[in-house]
Scaffold this active site. Structure first.
Site, PDB file in Angstrom:
ATOM      1  N   ASP A  87       0.168   2.470   8.623  1.00  0.00           N
ATOM      2  CA  ASP A  87      -0.448   1.839   9.796  1.00  0.00           C
ATOM      3  C   ASP A  87       0.365   2.030  11.070  1.00  0.00           C
ATOM      4  O   ASP A  87      -0.153   1.875  12.168  1.00  0.00           O
ATOM      5  CB  ASP A  87      -0.633   0.335   9.565  1.00  0.00           C
ATOM      6  N   ASP A 105       5.623  -7.461   6.237  1.00  0.00           N
ATOM      7  CA  ASP A 105       5.702  -8.638   5.372  1.00  0.00           C
ATOM      8  C   ASP A 105       6.764  -8.486   4.287  1.00  0.00           C
ATOM      9  O   ASP A 105       7.551  -9.398   4.042  1.00  0.00           O
ATOM     10  CB  ASP A 105       4.352  -8.893   4.687  1.00  0.00           C
ATOM     11  N   ARG A 119       1.285  -5.872  -4.945  1.00  0.00           N
ATOM     12  CA  ARG A 119       1.188  -6.732  -3.772  1.00  0.00           C
ATOM     13  C   ARG A 119       1.709  -8.153  -3.998  1.00  0.00           C
ATOM     14  O   ARG A 119       1.495  -9.031  -3.157  1.00  0.00           O
ATOM     15  CB  ARG A 119      -0.266  -6.770  -3.285  1.00  0.00           C
ATOM     16  N   GLY A 127       0.814  -1.224   0.000  1.00  0.00           N
ATOM     17  CA  GLY A 127       0.000   0.000   0.000  1.00  0.00           C
ATOM     18  C   GLY A 127       0.837   1.259   0.000  1.00  0.00           C
ATOM     19  O   GLY A 127       1.936   1.302   0.559  1.00  0.00           O
ATOM     20  N   LYS A 169       8.153   1.086   5.654  1.00  0.00           N
ATOM     21  CA  LYS A 169       7.024   1.866   5.144  1.00  0.00           C
ATOM     22  C   LYS A 169       5.719   1.320   5.664  1.00  0.00           C
ATOM     23  O   LYS A 169       5.532   0.109   5.691  1.00  0.00           O
ATOM     24  CB  LYS A 169       7.016   1.768   3.619  1.00  0.00           C
ATOM     25  N   THR A 170       4.824   2.138   6.091  1.00  0.00           N
ATOM     26  CA  THR A 170       3.404   1.826   6.265  1.00  0.00           C
ATOM     27  C   THR A 170       2.711   2.930   7.057  1.00  0.00           C
ATOM     28  O   THR A 170       3.201   3.351   8.104  1.00  0.00           O
ATOM     29  CB  THR A 170       3.125   0.474   6.953  1.00  0.00           C
TER      30      THR A 170
END
Lengths: 550, 550
Positions: free
Chosen positions: B202, B173, B142, B78, B199-200
């Protein structure tokens, strides 16, 4: 109070004023005016406030010993960025005239005037709200000031507080009512003036003298920030079509402005749909056609902007909704019959009781939406158009259309959707520099009009694509904007709503570009509103104004 | 290309670097490391990349005649704001080492490596994307790099392009897979290094050496801007409860950070729900209790933040979903029976085939949601949790609860709702100064690690609440973050996900304040990200980091 770092810094911003308002102001009266249409009717209804001259401010000589003026201010209807700056502009304006002047805020909208709920707005309160978004300083409300008993209740409190004037900050309806109120008080010689200020994020209160309503600039900047971010996401992930509904029940100015700023693949304009008498099927075909053509280039993604009010501009949907309203009117025989039916049989029954054309439209709707049309009704039994999720309706219908096209070999691609609705995200944003300056100037202008004894005027600040110092401030009689329209079966004087002009420059530019934007990816990413950077980034106003004034 | 005024100005921004990276860099090796848990298993699986030392950069002496290095970069998963700056950091870093160095971008995520789809990233391309949001420079994807044949295909193109290293920009992941790839190439002595970047949006990839993942700062700032605007609207109109769902399937860092920034009335934290084993009914009771208590003060409005992943953290919902997955598994007898039923009979049948506890939960759901759980399933027959509109589920259940309370005389008020879901609005925003600087530093750090021959490391930039020049850059072996977890029935080495720590300072502060925020209105309005203003407004990072580092 815990306030954000930005709010702390932004409080220091001193809004820019037109040159004519910085020092002493001279009022210059122009020619007498008339209403935009139905002149005889309007004149008859507004004998005391019709035909007044346009007023333009110029730099003047300082007058001394001006008397204090007391003003009551009302926020009416939906929030728009900059309302607090209108109020601080009035405050600073009347204080400059005389330090003894006082400002009162009526609480919770026009209802506060009628119910005598108010607060005195002191310097301390005003300072907390300078350059902030929202209407929370005194709250807003949707009570309509239409009845004489309301006017009389208002006069009571105005007299109690020794008010010289009321300033009503609102949209077309509220300003219509402000004008009726001005006329009523003038006819009574009540000694209370009424001044209006043009507010609405919808952008549909505008004319030659009111180039834009405040809040439109900031709200469309917030929506465009989000649309740009979503476009960048679409162009990075390359797997979704984002269907974005934009607030605004009547005009499509918001969608058009956002399109000009962000260059999305599809933008629907309600006024065009009505003008071309487009059917829902035609709209779906148009959208599916673009999706399919982009898919040919391997681009299974895109962004579509949809105005909230679209449904009511589609002629066949308007007819269908009106038939449903009749069929399911509370207490009617058909409604009783409908209610007796098992839920699973209802949609079929409804289709059988519509005219053939409407039945065809009704059957073409996704079943969830069809059901929603018959179930979500207001207390009078009317379909609640605002609850219709137009973005999902179109998304589902485009999907169905694409499946048919796929079978016919006319489409090869994947169609995944994400839905968004932007409205509340922008109505209370902190005003852009433009709206902060414009609103402050509108409020300041109101104070000058009041000090000069004017009533039935709207604050007017023009020449808005030039730097603020060159803006032209003054007043315009509200009656100039009026015409007669049918409302609830009766002819009434109202301010004409400004819909998107299909002959106007903003729309024409959009039409000249939309084919390109549809098939190639030419997204623009405006980013968030900036308050501190270079003037090219911080001070520019809308594309709509740029094209209209070019 | 038509770019916005802000983008034009923002392109000129020179991201700040830690002092150690500005001139020549000296690598200082620390002690040997071990994994966070399951040390023996991890060591066995990563014989070549386990136990490597931490690396810290210091200012060093200029080395001359360093050889050119060729790097391939991959964006995985993402989007997160700042990805383009990681890439420009790598580019500037390797060019500084040697002007002949080259950077290649694999297209559309890890799949580009396997399929040999790439583009050379020249200075001209890089310059167009500096300080911009999105992953559109090369696209993301992905595809999971997990199979040896994929690694071998990757090696082919790496050899063709004479690559020294791959940089994989991704979440937990993707970095796990980056580490497996590093080990594989090291074991083969393939001559290709692998470096990861955290990276994220979240915020769930963090530990002692990785203080935050990039993008979390910008995304939560965008969401907080919108939450603040909506709060101001709620507090102005005083007639709606806004239920706002925030993207993020597992951890609730986003919700917690936004709550710390905006002080809404209700914020649900998934980790707390799981820890307290709360039921759906208990959550609804908690929310309805706050609505009712606010209504006692006449405040029939508020804002509630709901993490997207909530449902899966409610123990009883997890059980229900797992029972439904079994019951409706594709091809099962029960699924066949289910499909034969009339739609109107299905929910009753489903309830009859669940355990008593699950049947009770299932029956308590609004019928639309219950139906959605049995209908919207993925190709394997699993409930698609991401399609559940948790914000509406809770809104409807709170409404039902309040109606009961009203009958019992425990609630007097009005409850109107507006729903929002924010995710795509923030993932591709232009990076804040913090993310622009942090990402550029992460990329620059990667280039230094590569130049020094390191593999299996993640770029680490720490001390992030201090000014950028005091940041500490270096590398941390990815194996230090690993433990063994069950995935699809097998034990696998994976990077531990960082959930919200219920003993952590950010959560504890939130808990100490939420009662006050619930019943009084203490909204904070952060406003949009600023790029040009005072440092207090433009350069601060998250509340989460502030509390964690305090």
């Amino acid at each position: 109070m815990n306030i954000s770092a930005l709010q702390k810094e932004r409080a220091k911003y001193q809004p820019k004023l037109p040159k004519s308002l910085v020092g002493a102001v001279k009022l210059v009266e122009g020619a007498k005016t008339q209403s935009v249409a139905d002149q005889k009717d309007i004149e008859k209804l507004f004998p005391n406030t019709y035909g007044m001259p346009l007023i333009t401010f110029e730099e003047g000589e300082v007058k001394k010993d001006r008397p204090a003026i007391n003003v009551g201010v009302i926020l009416s209807g939906g929030q728009a960025p900059g309302g607090h700056n209108v109020i601080s502009g009035i405050f600073d304006g009347i204080k400059k005239i005389n330090q003894e002047s006082r400002l009162y805020g009526f609480l919770g909208g026009p209802g506060g005037l009628v119910d005598h709920k108010y607060v005195e707005l002191t310097a301390e309160i005003i300072d907390e709200y300078r350059n902030t978004g929202g209407f929370d300083i005194i709250g807003s409300g949707r009570t309509k000031l239409e009845e004489e008993w309301q006017f009389d209740k208002g006069l009571e409190i105005a007299n109690d507080l020794n008010l010289n004037a009321l300033v009503i900050i609102g949209g077309d309806d509220s300003n219509t009512n402000a004008c009726v109120l001005a006329e009523y008080y003038a006819a009574k010689d009540a000694g209370v003036q009424v001044i209006g200020c043009p507010k609405t994020i919808d952008g549909d209160l505008k004319n030659e003298m009111i180039e834009t309503s405040f809040g439109f600039d900031t709200a469309t900047k917030v929506y465009s920030e989000l649309i740009g971010n979503i476009q960048r996401d679409a162009n990075s992930a390359k797997k979704y079509w984002h269907f974005i509904k934009l607030m605004g029940r009547s005009a499509s100015h918001i969608g058009l402005e956002c399109a000009l700023k962000t260059q999305p693949n599809i933008t629907l304009i309600s006024e065009e749909v009505a003008d071309k008498k487009q059917t829902l099927e035609e709209i779906v075909e148009y959208m599916a056609g673009i999706v399919a053509k982009r898919a040919e280039n391997g681009d299974n993604f895109g962004v579509a902007l949809i105005p909230e009010g679209l449904i009511e501009f589609i002629p066949e949907m308007k007819v269908l909704i009106s038939e449903l309203n009749d069929m399911l009117a509370e207490g009617s025989e058909t409604e009783k019959e409908f209610k007796m039916l098992k839920k699973s049989h209802r949609n079929e029954w409804v289709a059988g009781h519509l005219t053939d054309d409407s039945a065809k439209v009704f059957k073409s709707l996704p079943s969830g939406i069809a059901t929603q049309l018959t179930l979500d009704r207001d207390p009078h039994g009317n379909v609640q158009v605002s609850l219709i999720e137009t973005e999902k309706l179109l998304g589902e219908m485009v999907k169905t259309k694409l499946e048919k096209m796929k079978k016919a070999g006319e489409y090869v691609g994947k169609f995944g959707t994400q839905y968004h609705f932007f409205g509340y995200e922008g109505r209370c944003a902190a005003p852009s520099n433009f709206d902060a300056d414009y609103c402050y100037s509108l409020g300041y202008t109101a104070s000058v009009l009041i000090s000069d004894g004017k009533t039935g005027y709207m604050s007017s600040v023009r020449n808005l694509t030039s730097p603020a110092e060159e803006w032209i401030a003054g007043g315009v009689p509200v009656t100039t904007m009026m015409n007669m329209e049918k409302r609830h079966g009766h002819m009434k004087p109202v301010i004409q709503k400004a819909l998107v002009e299909l002959e106007g420059a903003p729309y024409k530019y959009f039409v000249s570009k939309r084919g390109e934007w549809a098939f190639t990816t030419q997204f623009v990413y405006p980013g968030p509103i900036q308050y501190f950077g270079p003037s090219e980034v911080c001070d520019l106003t809308t594309e709509t104004l740029k094209f209209e004034k070019a």
